[in-house]
Motif scaffolding. Structure first.
Motif, PDB file in Angstrom:
ATOM      1  N   ALA A 289       0.835  -1.201   0.000  1.00 31.24           N
ATOM      2  CA  ALA A 289       0.000   0.000   0.000  1.00 31.24           C
ATOM      3  C   ALA A 289       0.871   1.252   0.000  1.00 31.24           C
ATOM      4  O   ALA A 289       0.638   2.182  -0.781  1.00 31.24           O
ATOM      5  CB  ALA A 289      -0.937   0.000   1.209  1.00 31.24           C
ATOM      6  N   ALA A 290       1.876   1.280   0.853  1.00 30.81           N
ATOM      7  CA  ALA A 290       2.767   2.437   0.933  1.00 30.81           C
ATOM      8  C   ALA A 290       3.462   2.681  -0.396  1.00 30.81           C
ATOM      9  O   ALA A 290       3.582   3.836  -0.842  1.00 30.81           O
ATOM     10  CB  ALA A 290       3.799   2.232   2.041  1.00 30.81           C
ATOM     11  N   SER A 291       3.882   1.636  -1.051  1.00 29.93           N
ATOM     12  CA  SER A 291       4.550   1.768  -2.339  1.00 29.93           C
ATOM     13  C   SER A 291       3.626   2.419  -3.372  1.00 29.93           C
ATOM     14  O   SER A 291       4.039   3.314  -4.119  1.00 29.93           O
ATOM     15  CB  SER A 291       5.016   0.395  -2.821  1.00 29.93           C
ATOM     16  N   LEU A 292       2.368   1.991  -3.416  1.00 29.44           N
ATOM     17  CA  LEU A 292       1.422   2.570  -4.367  1.00 29.44           C
ATOM     18  C   LEU A 292       1.049   4.004  -4.000  1.00 29.44           C
ATOM     19  O   LEU A 292       0.902   4.850  -4.889  1.00 29.44           O
ATOM     20  CB  LEU A 292       0.167   1.706  -4.470  1.00 29.44           C
ATOM     21  N   TYR A 293       0.874   4.282  -2.729  1.00 30.98           N
ATOM     22  CA  TYR A 293       0.599   5.666  -2.340  1.00 30.98           C
ATOM     23  C   TYR A 293       1.755   6.569  -2.756  1.00 30.98           C
ATOM     24  O   TYR A 293       1.549   7.667  -3.277  1.00 30.98           O
ATOM     25  CB  TYR A 293       0.358   5.791  -0.836  1.00 30.98           C
TER      26      TYR A 293
END
Length: 116
Positions: free
Chosen positions: A72-76
């Motif tokens: 999730a952090a990578s996509l955000y």
């Protein structure tokens, strides 16, 4: 010129609403808590439109809700560096996709990505 996309907030995480019919199934699946269906639809759409921040934000929200905070952090973060589009929120406010992605990242609570 900045594009306009619709956005929504579900379960206190930033999730963009569909701007086109193809996004509708994923958005509705997220709203219903059917994250497997949402993930499949968003993954398919991202193959076609890999740089659309609203798809990144929705998929990041799915990852966050299914315990995959690192993904999730990578996509955000990717949405933060993608083209900034204006997003009409359900309450009538307008927010930048980068701001929406940053709020999603902030909600993850300090997830750090390992790097070499």
């Amino acid at each position: 010129m900045r594009k306009m996309a619709l956005a929504g907030t579900i379960i206190s995480a930033a999730v963009t609403a569909p701007a086109v019919a193809a996004d509708r199934a994923a958005y509705q699946a997220i709203a219903a808590g059917d994250y497997a269906t949402a993930e499949q639809a968003l993954t398919t759409e991202r193959r076609i439109f890999p740089r659309r921040p609203e798809l990144m934000i929705n998929l990041a929200a799915v990852y966050a809700r299914t315990g995959r905070s690192t993904e999730a952090a990578s996509l955000y973060r990717a949405a933060i560096t993608a083209e900034d589009v204006e997003m009409a929120m359900p309450d009538g406010a307008v927010a930048s996709s980068r701001a929406v992605a940053q709020r999603g990242l902030d909600r993850l609570g300090g997830v750090a990505l390992a790097g070499r």
